[in-house]
Scaffold this active site. Structure first.
Site, PDB file in Angstrom:
ATOM      1  N   THR A  32      -5.521  -7.380  -1.164  1.00  0.00           N
ATOM      2  CA  THR A  32      -4.733  -6.699  -2.170  1.00  0.00           C
ATOM      3  C   THR A  32      -4.350  -5.316  -1.630  1.00  0.00           C
ATOM      4  O   THR A  32      -5.196  -4.682  -0.989  1.00  0.00           O
ATOM      5  CB  THR A  32      -5.586  -6.520  -3.443  1.00  0.00           C
ATOM      6  OG1 THR A  32      -6.084  -7.817  -3.806  1.00  0.00           O
ATOM      7  CG2 THR A  32      -4.797  -5.922  -4.581  1.00  0.00           C
ATOM      8  N   GLU A  65      -8.462 -10.087   9.095  1.00  0.00           N
ATOM      9  CA  GLU A  65      -7.338  -9.294   9.577  1.00  0.00           C
ATOM     10  C   GLU A  65      -7.461  -9.055  11.078  1.00  0.00           C
ATOM     11  O   GLU A  65      -6.450  -8.956  11.774  1.00  0.00           O
ATOM     12  CB  GLU A  65      -7.268  -7.955   8.848  1.00  0.00           C
ATOM     13  CG  GLU A  65      -6.833  -8.072   7.397  1.00  0.00           C
ATOM     14  CD  GLU A  65      -7.982  -8.264   6.445  1.00  0.00           C
ATOM     15  OE1 GLU A  65      -9.128  -8.497   6.898  1.00  0.00           O
ATOM     16  OE2 GLU A  65      -7.755  -8.180   5.208  1.00  0.00           O
ATOM     17  N   ARG A 115      -3.122   1.386   1.008  1.00  0.00           N
ATOM     18  CA  ARG A 115      -4.194   1.291   0.010  1.00  0.00           C
ATOM     19  C   ARG A 115      -5.380   2.128   0.455  1.00  0.00           C
ATOM     20  O   ARG A 115      -5.674   2.249   1.640  1.00  0.00           O
ATOM     21  CB  ARG A 115      -4.612  -0.175  -0.148  1.00  0.00           C
ATOM     22  CG  ARG A 115      -5.937  -0.367  -0.841  1.00  0.00           C
ATOM     23  CD  ARG A 115      -6.345  -1.824  -0.948  1.00  0.00           C
ATOM     24  NE  ARG A 115      -7.780  -1.918  -1.103  1.00  0.00           N
ATOM     25  CZ  ARG A 115      -8.458  -3.060  -1.220  1.00  0.00           C
ATOM     26  NH1 ARG A 115      -7.811  -4.218  -1.194  1.00  0.00           N
ATOM     27  NH2 ARG A 115      -9.759  -3.052  -1.352  1.00  0.00           N
ATOM     28  N   ASN A1011     -10.867 -14.028  -5.650  1.00  0.00           N
ATOM     29  CA  ASN A1011     -10.616 -12.660  -6.090  1.00  0.00           C
ATOM     30  C   ASN A1011      -9.219 -12.183  -5.746  1.00  0.00           C
ATOM     31  O   ASN A1011      -8.634 -11.389  -6.466  1.00  0.00           O
ATOM     32  CB  ASN A1011     -11.653 -11.716  -5.477  1.00  0.00           C
ATOM     33  CG  ASN A1011     -11.620 -10.358  -6.121  1.00  0.00           C
ATOM     34  OD1 ASN A1011     -11.685 -10.254  -7.344  1.00  0.00           O
ATOM     35  ND2 ASN A1011     -11.486  -9.323  -5.340  1.00  0.00           N
TER      36      ASN A1011
END
Lengths: 1209, 335
Positions: A32, A65, A115, A1011
């Site tokens: 996210t 990642e 973020r 999630n």
């Protein structure tokens, strides 16, 4: 050339579109707020959508990642045009490869939804701390400040990277841009073609590794040449600013929007200038416009190309009249002289000012932090910064948007100062996650943006719970482009889609005088007034609001739409706001309904929604407001009066949506919070709650066992306590021999229950005369709230049983232990939390938990209130979340510390034995602490030890006093989901399992990344549809347990509470008792399965029955027979099981032949796995190792696919 | 002597009177080809259930929306998949494919719920190439306030609306539960039905005695069930301008013979195919031919209706007298 059209989309869609069109390979991983960037191309690729080169991009999900960056690096080296999407910790995991990619001068663009990087706490929201951590990688950094820019600069970056050979991070603010819906002009495929220089792409391909013309890269260099070689890239970096500007100019000629490396906006003769980048730019622009209208000489410099930082271009962009500059950084670098942009600006001025503006003193530069973790940044705050700049001695370093009452860095501002224009529709909608409010506002935004000349912006705020979460939707409609990316603080339309919110949310504080207030109310226009709390009535009167009601639930019900009230309320908004002629609005809504539902074959859904549209107008009524307050009720305080001070003063503010007002001093400086705080937040989100009928109850305990939120509990107690029970409190004689003469009760916490219904679903006790009535039934909350609240309060006063006397390895016994995990914000009907709760019932008073980031860390630790709690003695789990990838290692660290401290205690006990008494020391060291009685005894011994230590005046005694608690046996756990255990954390998990240390690992396997919204993991079964596996996962589910078995000394258990609760209980207890590594893999049903969550346990059962999820445990302590296959042979077909869940059924609907094939393969997986497990179950420990390692005589290798007959025989 | 097995059904020329009834065996193309190979003269495809389609669409939507837009990290839980074949598309494609691959007529079957649904899907099936349409009207009148006349009007309105919407022949499959099945049959034909299929067998609820639950149940038919449709075919034969198909209870060659003797244009089979496999088609046809030969009939047409009420020697046997006699003979046997 195709016409460009206006679309109303969010920043991620705007960017993903360009990324899809201009790339060939994307290696992705969900995080996210960037997940959507990968999900859209994945779905588009599954549907065959091509890029501008004529091929369908390959979209591949990786294990982390770090893996995505490695794969992109490889794809680039092999000549593909490749990209990835990420944020925060994910970007940090890419850094090592990013250095390499840049070092090899490889063109690529990574799109980053900037973020917050986790520090004292995790945050999914936006700031620049992640991209700033990449400053040293050698990547160019291009920043977008709006949805339009996110699209445009995505393409500019793509063109510039090929022309410069320098890789680009294209970034924009997470959530504020990634998730903001705004009207933009969409670029066409032709635009993309026109912007990319194919010659440069061919050169990229020509540089690719190719055995036809081999090269070698990645050498190791020594002190003799590394430095020089490193300097050889300089000219490429020097060229970047010029190339980017050239590409921006080309873009302007093509499209008409002109960008610069630095764009100046404001007065040509400005004296005070703010410098910043990102979504705050539009906010500053609004403030500058108003201040200029008031005659102030102010302006702003928007940074687009942050790296390489072109000092000359920066100073050129400044008006030469500038005297003072405030640089705003959306990041924090503790200990630095200033934040990065501030330092860059300062250095640029030092280098360039005198040269470009000779004879004028260099402007004063001050640096401030704003907007960390998406903290609101408003024009009022901008004015505060300009005011600071105007002070005789402005602070060199400051913050804005918070109240720093500790170091006093924050600038003051007037929160009421606003730049909102009268002609802009500013609407705020309060809804529930499940009621469709967000989708209706998104849809309204699209209708207005795409079918009228108006500009439209929508932004959504969600609360931190997954069950019963409140959503706030902010919608602006304007005749001009909307740049202000901040929440609406002064609304001319407020809609409350849930009547009960009025008691808890102060929504009318947002309403400006004369605003319209729309309330979804079960009470009609004539009766609603008296049902409003006093504070609401006061605001309606004071602000002279136009007040309307609609009974949207009734309209939805009559249209057979259940609780989806979105259509009804959308119609009401159009009817009241008059932004479109009503007839046109109704038609647009109906067209949108057809588009949304029609193509999925939902003819009836379309008709029902049409009925709701028509019904809505008839049900909308204006309320004639009486001239006075009549109410006798007040809004409910966020936490009860008896809550501890911290809960009241800090958490209570957050619950009341007033967390922004908390000053720095109120917050813990190191991220440490008290546990057990969910008990103070009473949300009352259930419509129906379970009500116990003791006459039918067989006292089995299943209801309590499966309750995801610990809202239904059992107690056995002394009948004498009933004397103080409230009227209506029910209790019956305890059935069973253990507690003769005692009473038994099942009690629900009515205000904490989410109404999921799992308890009723699992209850086996039916009324023989009326089987739809069970020992617990779901009944309306409102009818039972009062009584059950009193009952619950009394229930809490009943003491827990002595746990040393409870038969813990039974379902009922386990449920007589107090759960130390309660009322979490997990989804209603969650399949994970019952396991977590159960484990705390057994070991909670001596547990340390290392929790991987994911659902379990969010429901476990998301503020304001957290569910891990304490028992009557104040003991309970202590919990921490490190990262997504390292929960096993983090927990392992706990273990190491404890083991080391125990050893230290042994040494100290040895030293002090004569003073402490040999007997005490011996007993302390020799107590095996295998069960609760022995652990209780150890606690007594430690207490005695501490008492004696306090009387010994020696350094060793003080040392031992500080460490003595380690002598009480600790239960160390790592919790996480399948994304962690199977993918990103697998390496660490594997290493910890191999360590031999006493650590317990719980894998909450929902078979999907829950999630982050349902992406495929390696636990996802073959044939299931998930994000990143939109065409159905082709590979089989990884057998994690089998991998752990190969170590031989790891306890492995595969469990399912839905299929066999007793097995789960006993396996969990056996795992914990093993003084080595234990791995528990727990099946957790999830929304991502596409099931009715109330049936979650049934689905688990079916997964076990068909053999998809065999139950087993492997106990290394048993040499002869360590592997036990604990479920029955596969029965029924995988396909029959699969078709009951939408994750599989979707594939059968979209790609029936592929589905058939994958289902057959999955069936073969089941047979093969079962055959192997049967073999293991027949084997001794050494033979199992031989089978798994494939050594020995060659007869014992894993069997190949078995036929059904063979297995069943 | 060769026997001419040809017959006509809904205006379609069929090579013999054995038709595969709507059942799940028609789901797979290879099975359809095998049925044709084994001798079936036409195939009624399994029913397209409007209710099921709508239910699936609703469920899919519900699952899609479950948990969506509630939590910032997980605004949805599933990928956007544009090409779901929820809805009639898969069925319609299957009919089109069957039509393309088979030489024998393909009759689509439709079970609707809403007036809009019946018409929408009927047109789709016609467009897919179906040679005819069978309306499988499955309605449980559980509302105690609804009169039998109201129920009947619904049937008639539906048939007449579908007839107006499509140009292919339409058969109506009904259950036996009308106060006056003969009158109803006549009204249905007047409303436009080109044929009647007698009788539908409903899925009946059963009880799970352990769980104290009601569960749906479908029992395969037996030859014993033949007698009810046999009676009504015999009564209706020659009195309606419509084709008659007998379904339920045809398991042996003799059953098909009886159907033809009662007056059916075709007999339909399904349960026997589940029990004995598709080869039963050949067995029954062979038996039919043998019987006709042995009894010196030259064609199915010649035998058709020979034992109908209109032609049989004792027509009253189909009415109450038959019932009385059966009772007497039954009790005599007991004695």
């Amino acid at each position: 050339m195709a016409e460009r059209r206006f679309v109303t989309i969010d920043g991620n869609e705007a960017t993903a579109n360009i990324a899809h069109l201009t790339n060939e390979v994307a290696a992705i991983y969900p995080i996210t707020p960037s997940s959507g960037l990968g999900e859209m191309p994945d779905a588009w690729a599954a549907a065959g959508r091509k890029n501008i080169f004529g091929s369908v991009p390959l979209i591949v999900e990786m294990q982390s990642e770090a893996g995505a960056a490695g794969a992109v690096h490889g794809a680039l080296q092999a000549g593909a045009i490749s990209t990835t999407f990420t944020a925060s910790q994910g970007l940090l995991l890419m850094i090592p490869n990013m250095f390499k990619v840049a070092g090899e001068l490889t063109p690529t663009v990574f799109h980053v939804t900037a973020r917050t990087v986790a520090t004292h706490a995790l945050s999914i929201f936006g700031d620049h701390s992640d991209v700033m951590a990449c400053r040293t990688t050698g990547w160019a950094m291009l920043c977008s400040a709006s949805v339009q820019e996110a699209q445009d600069l995505a393409l500019i970056a793509q063109a510039a990277t090929f022309e410069s050979r320098v890789p680009f991070i294209h970034f924009y603010d997470g959530f504020r841009i990634s998730h903001e819906v705004n009207k933009i002009e969409q670029l066409t495929e032709d635009d993309c073609r026109a912007m990319l220089d194919m010659q440069r792409i061919h050169e990229h391909r020509a540089r690719a590794m190719n055995p036809e013309r081999p090269v070698l890269r990645g050498t190791a260099q020594n002190p003799d040449v590394f430095f020089q070689a490193r300097e050889s890239c300089n000219r490429f970096y020097q060229a970047v600013p010029g190339i980017v500007q050239k590409v921006m100019d080309r873009f302007a000629r093509l499209v008409g929007r002109q960008y610069h490396l630095f764009d100046y906006i404001g007065a040509p003769d400005a004296e005070r200038v703010i410098v910043l980048m990102g979504s705050g730019v539009g906010v500053v622009e609004e403030a500058v416009e108003r201040l200029r209208n008031e005659g102030q000489k102010v302006g702003l410099v928007q940074v687009h190309l942050y790296r390489p930082f072109d000092a000359k271009a920066f100073v050129q962009a400044l008006p030469k009249t500038v005297r003072r500059i405030a640089v705003l950084d959306r990041t924090k670098e503790p200990g630095a002289l200033g934040e990065p942009l501030y330092l860059d600006v300062t250095a640029a001025l030092a280098e360039q000012w005198t040269e470009q503006v000779p004879g004028t003193p260099m402007p004063l530069v001050i640096g401030g932090r704003y907007g960390l973790s998406s903290k609101e940044f408003t024009p009022a705050m901008v004015k505060g910064v300009f005011d600071e700049l105007a002070r005789p001695n402005p602070r060199r370093h400051f913050t804005v948007g918070i109240n720093d009452d500790v170091t006093h860095l924050s600038v003051d501002y007037d929160p009421h100062w606003s730049t909102e224009k009268e002609d802009v529709v500013r609407a705020v909608f309060f809804g529930l996650g499940s009621d469709g409010t967000v989708s209706s506002v998104r849809n309204t935004c699209k209708i207005c943006g795409e079918n009228t000349p108006m500009y439209a912006q929508a932004y959504f705020v969600y609360d931190s719970r997954k069950a019963g979460s409140v959503t706030t939707s902010h919608l602006r409609l304007s005749p001009r482009p909307i740049k202000g990316s901040y929440l609406i603080h002064s609304a001319n339309f407020v809609a409350c889609h849930q009547f009960q919110f009025l008691d808890r949310i102060d929504m009318l504080s947002l309403a400006e005088p004369g605003a319209t207030f729309l309330l979804n109310s079960p009470y009609g226009p004539d009766e609603v007034w008296d049902h409003l709390p006093m504070e609401v009535q006061e605001q309606i009167l004071k602000k002279n609001l136009k007040f309307y009601v609609v009974d949207a639930y009734r309209v939805a019900r009559e249209a057979q739409l259940g609780v989806r009230i979105n259509t009804v309320l959308q119609v009401c908004f159009f009817a009241l706001s008059k932004v479109l002629p009503l007839e046109q609005a109704v038609q647009e809504i109906k067209d949108a309904i057809k588009t949304t539902y029609g193509k999925k074959g939902g003819g009836a859904i379309v008709e029902k929604n049409f009925a709701a549209v028509d019904g809505a107008l008839k049900a909308l009524h204006e309320v004639k407001v009486p001239g006075r307050v009549t109410s006798k009720t007040h809004v409910v305080p966020p936490v009860p009066a008896h809550a501890p001070a911290f809960v009241k003063e800090v958490l209570g503010m957050m619950i009341a949506n007033r967390g922004d007002e908390l000053p720095v001093s109120k917050l813990p400086c190191d991220g440490t919070f008290p546990t057990g705080t969910t008990q103070y937040e009473k949300r009352c989100i259930a419509q129906d709650i379970p009500i116990w009928d003791p006459k039918l109850c067989i006292q089995c305990g299943f209801c309590s066992l499966v309750c995801p939120h610990a809202c239904i509990r059992l107690k056995v107690f002394d009948p004498a306590l009933l004397a103080k029970a409230p009227e209506g409190f029910q209790a019956v004689d305890y059935r069973g021999k253990e507690y003769p003469g005692m009473k038994f009760v099942v009690q629900v916490s009515p205000e904490d229950c989410t109404g999921c219904g799992l308890c009723v679903q699992t209850c086996p006790a039916k009324d023989k005369e009326n089987p739809k009535h069970k020992a617990i039934d779901m009944l309306p909350l409102l009818e039972h709230l009062h009584r059950e609240r009193q009952n619950w309060e009394f229930f809490l006063t009943i003491p827990d049983l002595d746990r040393t006397k409870v038969a813990q390895d039974t379902v009922k016994g386990s449920q007589l232990l107090r759960p130390l995990f309660e009322f979490s914000g997990a989804c209603a009907g969650c399949g994970e939390t019952p396991y977590v709760k159960l484990i705390t019932q057994f070991f909670g008073d001596r547990m340390l938990i290392a929790n991987a980031t994911g659902c379990s860390s969010i429901y476990g630790g998301n503020l304001p209130c957290t569910p891990y709690t304490t028992n009557a003695e104040g003991r309970g789990p202590t919990w921490n979340n490190s990262l997504f990838e390292d929960a096993a290692e983090f927990g392992f660290g706990f273990r190491l510390a404890i083991d080391q401290q125990i050893d230290y205690c042994r040494v100290l006990l040895g030293q002090l034995a004569s003073q402490l008494g040999d007997h005490l020391v011996r007993e302390l060291l020799e107590n095996p602490q295998e069960d609760d009685a022995q652990i209780a005894r150890q606690r007594q011994l430690v207490a005695e030890l501490k008492r004696r230590l306090q009387q010994i005046d020696a350094p060793a005694a003080k040392e031992l006093l500080a460490s003595a608690d380690y002598l009480i046996r600790k239960s160390v756990w790592s919790f996480g989901g399948d994304g962690w255990a199977y993918d990103i954390g697998f390496g660490g998990l594997d290493h910890v399992l191999a360590s031999g240390r006493d650590i317990n690992i719980l894998v909450l396997d929902s078979e999907v990344y829950s999630n982050t919204g349902g992406q495929s993991s390696k636990a996802t079964p073959r044939g299931a549809v998930a994000k990143f596996a939109a065409a159905g996962k082709p590979a089989r589910k990884k057998d994690l347990g089998l991998m752990a078995l190969t170590y031989g000394n790891v306890f492995v258990g595969q469990i399912s509470l839905g299929a066999n609760p007793l097995h789960a209980i006993r396996t969990i207890r056996a795992a914990e008792s093993h003084r080595g590594p234990s791995l528990l893999i727990a099946l957790c049903h999830c929304i991502g399965w596409g099931i009715d969550m109330v049936q979650g346990l049934e689905h688990q059962k079916e997964a076990v029955t068909c053999g998809h999820w065999p139950l087993y445990h492997y106990d290394p302590r048993d040499e002869e027979h360590p592997f036990h296959l604990d479920s029955k042979p596969p029965k029924g077909s995988f396909k029959d099981f699969a078709l009951k869940e939408a994750r599989f059924a979707m594939l059968a609907r979209s790609k029936p032949e592929r589905a058939e094939q994958l289902f057959q393969e999955a069936q073969q997986d089941i047979y093969a796995r079962w055959a192997l497990y049967e073999l293991l179950a027949k084997s001794g420990k050494a033979a199992i190792q031989a089978i798994l390692q494939g050594d020995g005589d060659g007869k014992t290798g894993a069997p190949t696919a078995q036929t059904k007959k063979e297995v069943e025989a | 002597m060769t026997v001419d097995l040809a017959t006509q059904y809904l205006g379609l020329a069929l090579k013999n009177p054995l038709v595969v009834a709507a059942c799940s065996l028609t789901d797979h193309l290879e099975k359809l080809l095998q049925m044709q190979e084994d001798g079936a003269s036409a195939i009624v495809m399994h029913s397209l259930f409007e209710e099921q389609i709508e239910h699936e669409a609703n469920e899919l939507q519900r699952v899609y929306e479950q948990g969506a837009d509630s939590f910032a990290e997980a605004l949805t839980y599933f990928p956007k998949i544009e090409e779901f074949q929820v809805g009639p598309k898969a069925y319609v494609d299957h009919v089109a494919q069957a039509k393309k691959e088979l030489r024998i007529p393909v009759i689509a079957s439709l079970n609707g719920v809403s007036p809009g649904g019946w018409l929408r899907y009927a047109k789709m099936l016609q467009d897919a190439g179906a040679d005819a349409l069978e309306l499988n009207i499955y309605y449980i009148a559980a509302d105690l306030n609804q009169t039998s006349a109201q129920v009947e009007e619904q049937y008639l309105d539906l048939v007449s609306a579908v007839k107006k919407a499509v140009s292919i022949p339409v058969a109506v499959k009904i259950g036996p539960f009308f106060s006056s099945p003969g009158y109803m049959a006549r009204r249905l034909v007047e409303a436009g039905a080109d044929g009647l299929v007698l009788f539908n067998r409903f899925l009946q609820p059963d009880f799970d005695l352990e769980e104290l639950r009601v569960v749906p149940h479908l029992e395969l038919s037996t030859s014993a069930e033949l007698l009810l449709p046999l009676r009504w075919i015999a009564i209706l034969y020659g009195r309606l301008k419509a084709s008659l198909a007998l379904t339920s209870g045809i398991h042996r060659p003799q059953d098909l013979v009886k159907a033809i003797l009662a007056g059916a244009d075709v007999g339909m089979v399904a349960s026997v195919l589940y029990r004995e496999g598709l080869a039963a088609i050949g067995t029954i046809l062979h038996g039919l031919e043998t019987w006709l030969t042995e009894h010196q009939y030259t064609s199915v047409q010649q035998a058709r209706g020979a034992l109908s009420q209109a032609k049989c020697p004792n027509p009253a046997a189909f009415e109450r007298a038959n019932y009385m006699r059966a009772l007497i003979s039954f009790t005599s046997q007991v004695r």
